[in-house]
Design an enzyme around this catalytic site. Structure first.
Site, PDB file in Angstrom:
ATOM      1  N   GLY A  82       0.867  -1.200   0.000  1.00 27.05           N
ATOM      2  CA  GLY A  82       0.000   0.000   0.000  1.00 27.05           C
ATOM      3  C   GLY A  82       0.890   1.232   0.000  1.00 27.05           C
ATOM      4  N   PHE A  84       3.241   3.631   1.250  1.00 27.08           N
ATOM      5  CA  PHE A  84       4.208   3.743   2.358  1.00 27.08           C
ATOM      6  C   PHE A  84       4.302   2.508   3.229  1.00 27.08           C
ATOM      7  CE2 PHE A  84       4.824   7.879   1.001  1.00 27.08           C
ATOM      8  CZ  PHE A  84       3.648   8.616   0.980  1.00 27.08           C
ATOM      9  N   GLU A  86       3.527  -2.143   3.729  1.00 27.53           N
ATOM     10  CA  GLU A  86       3.004  -3.432   3.266  1.00 27.53           C
ATOM     11  C   GLU A  86       1.667  -3.712   3.944  1.00 27.53           C
ATOM     12  OE1 GLU A  86       5.910  -3.887   0.642  1.00 27.53           O
ATOM     13  OE2 GLU A  86       4.335  -5.392   0.934  1.00 27.53           O
ATOM     14  N   VAL A  87       0.765  -4.326   3.193  1.00 28.86           N
ATOM     15  CA  VAL A  87      -0.580  -4.616   3.705  1.00 28.86           C
ATOM     16  C   VAL A  87      -0.692  -6.128   3.957  1.00 28.86           C
ATOM     17  CG1 VAL A  87      -3.060  -4.463   3.244  1.00 28.86           C
ATOM     18  CG2 VAL A  87      -1.509  -2.672   2.394  1.00 28.86           C
ATOM     19  N   ASP A 188      -4.321   9.349  -4.806  1.00 24.93           N
ATOM     20  CA  ASP A 188      -3.791   8.092  -5.378  1.00 24.93           C
ATOM     21  C   ASP A 188      -4.937   7.168  -5.762  1.00 24.93           C
ATOM     22  OD1 ASP A 188      -1.392   5.493  -4.393  1.00 24.93           O
ATOM     23  OD2 ASP A 188      -1.827   6.429  -6.331  1.00 24.93           O
TER      24      ASP A 188
END
Ligand SMILES: Oc1ccc(F)cc1Nc1nc(-c2ccncc2)cs1
Length: 349
Positions: A82, A84, A86-87, A188
């Site tokens: 994601g 900035f 990690e998801v 975004d």
């Protein structure tokens, strides 16, 4: 990074003061007209931003105000990258409840992601459960959508049928209408940041890592070259790559880039140009030549209205949403299945 100073090289300032005066007079007329349209559209009153939604008590159980990985919750799987961070899919160790979590290094965390998001309250926006600081990280927790992301659906399908692309575009524009009525800019908008319900009937906007609160004049208050504020290059509006103060209209442009991504199975510009794309976005005509010839004229109009290079002339989210609804009706409404036969992405030979 493409500097704003470098961007001025893109802007061809022609000679002739009379022409300049005429241009400024025309812009002032457009800005007045745009202000009228915005007042017509933003009927929702300004709301005080509320504190971040508390972590859902019945589902996520902190212990002594602590909520740590390996203690109160467990990481189940990696989902995607994601803004900035990690998801992951995570599970609460005492309730078994699953949600999504984005782990952001502290030095890359922007409080706007929480402040912008928590000021929103729409069925078109994924719910933020809360945020915790763990050592050198901030972890944000949000509702997990079992349908995954729209980008995943596009990858699995090759590209989406026109009716389904319009169906999701309408819901994303509803989310943008809500955001913009609260002077929040997402910055975004793209298929990776749109999540689907398991049956694919509902779409939700997420990831406010690039978002910002606009000024009372509806303009960005952040220096245009703010490090890391840049979204996804293929979806950036001309005024963003030119380093000009951007407005909610930048999200409308990105949503139509996402529309082309859904219809073609590839991001705009990438079939014709190599990176960096910013000079092309600034200097070339909008990528309307990428609109599939098979599209209904009303669908083509939607993309043309949203890919106006001048943000003043570009349709507002509310206006574009009305046009999408008309186009969806013209193509007979949503009829294609969620997972139809694979369709090869467009190759623009
Ligand atoms: O900004 C966030 C704050 C908290 C989160 F848990 C996630 C995000 N960001 C994103 N999540 C996804 C995603 C989630 C779940 N399934 C597929 C994609 C894509 S971008």
């Amino acid at each position: 990074n493409f500097s704003a100073r470098g961007a001025s090289a893109c802007r061809g300032e022609g000679p002739g003061r009379r022409r300049t005066r005429r241009r400024h007079k025309k812009r002032r007329k457009w800005e007045r007209r745009r202000g009228e349209r915005e007042r017509e559209c933003s009927s929702i009153p300004e709301q005080e931003s509320c504190p971040p939604a508390p972590i859902q008590a019945q589902n996520l159980k902190p212990v002594n105000y602590e909520y740590k990985e390996g203690h109160e919750y467990t990481v189940c799987s990696h989902i995607q990258n994601g803004a900035f961070g990690e998801v992951y899919c995570v599970k609460d160790n005492s309730t078994g409840f699953q949600c999504a979590a984005k782990r952001i290094p502290l030095d890359r965390f922007r409080s706007e992601e929480v402040s912008s998001w928590s000021a929103l309250n729409s069925s078109r926006i994924v719910q933020l459960y809360g945020a915790v600081r763990e050592d050198a990280f901030v972890t944000l927790f949000m509702e997990l959508k079992k349908g995954g992301s729209l980008a995943q659906l596009i990858r699995e399908s090759g590209r989406l049928p026109q009716d389904r692309a319009l169906f999701y575009q309408e819901q994303v524009l509803e989310a943008l209408e809500h955001l913009h009525s609260r002077r929040v800019l997402h910055r975004d908008v793209k298929a990776d940041n749109v999540l689907l319900s398991q049956d694919g009937e509902k779409a939700f906007l997420c990831d406010f890592g690039h978002s910002e609160k606009l000024g009372l004049n509806g303009k960005s208050q952040v220096p245009p070259t703010g490090a890391g504020l840049q979204g996804t290059e293929t979806h950036m509006a001309p005024e963003v790559v030119l380093g000009e103060g951007c407005s909610s209209q930048a999200d409308v442009w990105s949503s139509c880039c996402m529309m082309l991504h859904m219809l073609n199975g590839c991001h705009p510009w990438t079939r014709y140009y190599t990176h960096p794309l910013c000079l092309k976005i600034a200097n070339e005509p909008p990528p309307i030549k990428e609109i599939p010839a098979t599209c209904n004229p009303c669908t083509a109009d939607v993309i043309k209205m949203g890919l106006e290079k001048d943000p003043i002339k570009r349709a507002l989210a509310a206006e574009l949403r009305a046009k999408v609804k008309e186009a969806l009706k013209q193509v007979g409404g949503l009829r294609s299945p969620l997972k139809g036969p694979y369709q090869e992405p467009a190759n623009f030979e």
